[in-house]
Motif scaffolding. Sequence first.
Motif, PDB file in Angstrom:
ATOM      1  N   UNK A 362       1.668   1.844  16.592  1.00 40.41           N
ATOM      2  CA  UNK A 362       1.181   1.267  15.334  1.00 40.41           C
ATOM      3  C   UNK A 362       1.311  -0.240  15.295  1.00 40.41           C
ATOM      4  N   UNK A 363       0.520  -0.842  14.429  1.00 41.88           N
ATOM      5  CA  UNK A 363       0.644  -2.258  14.106  1.00 41.88           C
ATOM      6  C   UNK A 363       1.780  -2.484  13.124  1.00 41.88           C
ATOM      7  N   UNK A 364       2.229  -3.728  13.048  1.00 45.37           N
ATOM      8  CA  UNK A 364       3.069  -4.151  11.936  1.00 45.37           C
ATOM      9  C   UNK A 364       2.148  -4.333  10.721  1.00 45.37           C
ATOM     10  N   UNK A 365       2.506  -3.836   9.532  1.00 48.22           N
ATOM     11  CA  UNK A 365       1.661  -4.059   8.346  1.00 48.22           C
ATOM     12  C   UNK A 365       1.343  -5.549   8.185  1.00 48.22           C
ATOM     13  N   UNK A 366       0.089  -5.849   7.904  1.00 50.17           N
ATOM     14  CA  UNK A 366      -0.362  -7.241   7.916  1.00 50.17           C
ATOM     15  C   UNK A 366      -1.250  -7.544   6.709  1.00 50.17           C
ATOM     16  N   UNK A 367      -0.974  -8.667   6.061  1.00 51.00           N
ATOM     17  CA  UNK A 367      -1.820  -9.158   4.974  1.00 51.00           C
ATOM     18  C   UNK A 367      -2.678 -10.308   5.500  1.00 51.00           C
ATOM     19  N   UNK A 368      -3.979 -10.208   5.294  1.00 53.23           N
ATOM     20  CA  UNK A 368      -4.896 -11.289   5.673  1.00 53.23           C
ATOM     21  C   UNK A 368      -5.006 -12.234   4.481  1.00 53.23           C
ATOM     22  N   UNK A 369      -4.467 -13.429   4.646  1.00 48.07           N
ATOM     23  CA  UNK A 369      -4.345 -14.349   3.517  1.00 48.07           C
ATOM     24  C   UNK A 369      -5.692 -14.880   3.031  1.00 48.07           C
ATOM     25  N   UNK A 370      -6.738 -14.702   3.823  1.00 46.97           N
ATOM     26  CA  UNK A 370      -8.064 -15.105   3.387  1.00 46.97           C
ATOM     27  C   UNK A 370      -8.628 -14.214   2.292  1.00 46.97           C
ATOM     28  N   UNK A 371      -7.994 -13.042   2.056  1.00 40.17           N
ATOM     29  CA  UNK A 371      -8.428 -12.139   0.999  1.00 40.17           C
ATOM     30  C   UNK A 371      -7.631 -12.447  -0.270  1.00 40.17           C
ATOM     31  N   UNK A 372      -8.280 -12.661  -1.396  1.00 42.80           N
ATOM     32  CA  UNK A 372      -7.603 -13.128  -2.626  1.00 42.80           C
ATOM     33  C   UNK A 372      -6.411 -12.279  -3.039  1.00 42.80           C
ATOM     34  N   UNK A 373      -6.558 -10.950  -3.021  1.00 38.25           N
ATOM     35  CA  UNK A 373      -5.452 -10.088  -3.448  1.00 38.25           C
ATOM     36  C   UNK A 373      -4.261 -10.214  -2.490  1.00 38.25           C
ATOM     37  N   UNK A 374      -4.566 -10.291  -1.186  1.00 43.58           N
ATOM     38  CA  UNK A 374      -3.497 -10.434  -0.198  1.00 43.58           C
ATOM     39  C   UNK A 374      -2.798 -11.777  -0.356  1.00 43.58           C
ATOM     40  N   UNK A 375      -3.588 -12.836  -0.589  1.00 46.63           N
ATOM     41  CA  UNK A 375      -3.001 -14.162  -0.771  1.00 46.63           C
ATOM     42  C   UNK A 375      -2.072 -14.185  -1.978  1.00 46.63           C
ATOM     43  N   UNK A 376      -2.503 -13.570  -3.068  1.00 49.90           N
ATOM     44  CA  UNK A 376      -1.677 -13.538  -4.273  1.00 49.90           C
ATOM     45  C   UNK A 376      -0.341 -12.843  -3.997  1.00 49.90           C
ATOM     46  N   UNK A 377      -0.399 -11.733  -3.267  1.00 49.86           N
ATOM     47  CA  UNK A 377       0.834 -11.010  -2.944  1.00 49.86           C
ATOM     48  C   UNK A 377       1.746 -11.855  -2.069  1.00 49.86           C
ATOM     49  N   UNK A 378       1.166 -12.501  -1.057  1.00 49.17           N
ATOM     50  CA  UNK A 378       1.961 -13.309  -0.127  1.00 49.17           C
ATOM     51  C   UNK A 378       2.622 -14.477  -0.863  1.00 49.17           C
ATOM     52  N   UNK A 379       1.885 -15.148  -1.725  1.00 53.62           N
ATOM     53  CA  UNK A 379       2.455 -16.268  -2.466  1.00 53.62           C
ATOM     54  C   UNK A 379       3.595 -15.818  -3.384  1.00 53.62           C
ATOM     55  N   UNK A 380       3.455 -14.628  -3.938  1.00 49.05           N
ATOM     56  CA  UNK A 380       4.493 -14.111  -4.828  1.00 49.05           C
ATOM     57  C   UNK A 380       5.741 -13.652  -4.084  1.00 49.05           C
ATOM     58  N   UNK A 381       5.583 -13.342  -2.789  1.00 48.75           N
ATOM     59  CA  UNK A 381       6.694 -12.766  -2.010  1.00 48.75           C
ATOM     60  C   UNK A 381       6.994 -13.576  -0.753  1.00 48.75           C
ATOM     61  N   UNK A 382       6.678 -14.866  -0.799  1.00 49.67           N
ATOM     62  CA  UNK A 382       6.763 -15.704   0.392  1.00 49.67           C
ATOM     63  C   UNK A 382       8.163 -15.713   1.010  1.00 49.67           C
ATOM     64  N   UNK A 383       9.181 -15.673   0.190  1.00 48.88           N
ATOM     65  CA  UNK A 383      10.556 -15.758   0.690  1.00 48.88           C
ATOM     66  C   UNK A 383      10.977 -14.515   1.463  1.00 48.88           C
ATOM     67  N   UNK A 384      10.174 -13.457   1.410  1.00 49.12           N
ATOM     68  CA  UNK A 384      10.532 -12.206   2.084  1.00 49.12           C
ATOM     69  C   UNK A 384       9.658 -11.913   3.294  1.00 49.12           C
ATOM     70  N   UNK A 385       8.680 -12.766   3.568  1.00 50.99           N
ATOM     71  CA  UNK A 385       7.677 -12.457   4.588  1.00 50.99           C
ATOM     72  C   UNK A 385       7.735 -13.409   5.777  1.00 50.99           C
ATOM     73  N   UNK A 386       7.084 -12.985   6.860  1.00 55.32           N
ATOM     74  CA  UNK A 386       6.824 -13.859   8.010  1.00 55.32           C
ATOM     75  C   UNK A 386       5.348 -14.237   7.954  1.00 55.32           C
ATOM     76  N   UNK A 387       5.051 -15.532   7.991  1.00 56.14           N
ATOM     77  CA  UNK A 387       3.670 -16.000   7.922  1.00 56.14           C
ATOM     78  C   UNK A 387       3.324 -16.719   9.225  1.00 56.14           C
ATOM     79  N   UNK A 388       2.158 -16.388   9.790  1.00 55.93           N
ATOM     80  CA  UNK A 388       1.756 -16.941  11.084  1.00 55.93           C
ATOM     81  C   UNK A 388       0.352 -17.505  11.010  1.00 55.93           C
ATOM     82  N   UNK A 389       0.113 -18.541  11.816  1.00 60.62           N
ATOM     83  CA  UNK A 389      -1.247 -19.042  11.970  1.00 60.62           C
ATOM     84  C   UNK A 389      -2.072 -18.033  12.752  1.00 60.62           C
ATOM     85  N   UNK A 390      -3.316 -17.864  12.372  1.00 65.09           N
ATOM     86  CA  UNK A 390      -4.195 -16.895  13.021  1.00 65.09           C
ATOM     87  C   UNK A 390      -4.328 -17.173  14.512  1.00 65.09           C
TER      88      UNK A 390
END
Length: 495
Positions: A362-390
Amino acid sequence: MARYVAPVHNHIAFLRNCAIFDFMIDCFDEMWDSPGCPRPPYEHVGRWLEAEDIARLRAKQREAEQVFRVTGITFNVYGATGGEERLIPFDIIPRVIAAREWQKLSRGIEQRVRAINAFLHDIYHRQEIIRAGRIPVEMIARNDAFLPQMIGVSPPGNVYTHIVGIDLVRTGKDEFFVLEDNARTPSGVSYMLENRETMLKMFPELFSVNRVRQVSDYPRNLLNSLSACAPTPTSDTPTVAVLTPGIHNSAYYEHAFLADQMGVELVEGNDLRIVDGRVAMRTTRGYHPIDVLYRRVDDDFLDPLNFNPESQLGVPGIMDVYRAGGITIANAPGTGIADDKAIYSYMPDIVEFYTGEKAILPNVPTWRCGEPDALAYVLDNLAELVVKEVHGSGGYGMLIGPTSSRKELESFRAKLKARPGNYIAQPTLSLSTVPIFARSGLAPRHVDLRPYVQVSPNGITITPGGLTRVALKKGSLVVNSSQGGGTKDTWVLED
């Protein structure tokens, strides 16, 4: 994370010598079921540690460092003034993988690599996966890694990724995830080979009691695999060469090492030219045609007539020869679209689309920040996530939320808002740990694994084990050597 001080057992000599065992309570420890009680794959390693004197182990660790220094096993770090050359850190405690575990990993790796090659052929031809609605067209059309120059080009045997590195992480006894797919120019195989050679010299007694599958045949297998990808069948041995950007590249040691181990020429762009419709290399007897070029130069610098006109690293006109079938380039230009981190998020769909099977790994669950709903979630939970350049690599340009300061979080928040499509986000996994030999004794550190895969029309070969990268800093999740990580010898047991 908690610190666990193990009780001292009289029958464990190593525990008697080592003052402290650190255990990361929330993480799966690959070596220990409990303090002093190794898991079955590590039984012989545990006995070895029990019998060893700590002073001898410290001396052996220093000896290993000296071997790497004398051999010149180094890498360059970009960004340092004039380029900074560093010794690759190596830890003498091996990582052990049971035969049963490796069988499952091998099946999953082969399935994934077959799907990646099928995806690349499709995306540069009929694009059936887009027609089927499994991947949005903009994920390809707006992707810098997609090369229009490859549309309609079919490499020999339809092999696009001749050498693949699949990065794996472990979170439990039977829980493995694919973290990244390295389909462009995966590096690190020289460290895998040198790690094994060093361990064989320093601890031959360990290999007499552990039935460890060998990795030393990698260069021979690589040469055979590349030769099988020659553009046209020939009764003569195909001519293979390794193309390097030069001595200032971070992986130059590996380029030279692999060329030497395969017994082929190491060339730079100015050693090559187009002669009678073939790519030829300069020799003492004039220019000699090349059949297969294992290139370690990025797409953009490969051909100044087709890509970056300022490039002095590539060969003017090589893409025209390639499209005409006059040479095999490994890996094929345009393979970067398959290891783009946004495309990675679609890999379960890609595997199922081309194999008709669910992904074994399996993959690691991934949010694509280019999608508005995913971006909103990532911004709200930034302190708990790993963010990488594409398109990032080497541990650069990423944020590990739980270990970042408020200032770093706010800085990255601004980057995400400015260019959301440039990033993906993932949960912070509780990566497995393997002990390293630290100053205080054995201490757990997080690891990943990069198995190496060779692909040719004759089939797929997976080197048993691969490169284990280890985060040498306590609590760190970043294993990249450029970010302070080191390496270990990886043992896959025969049974």
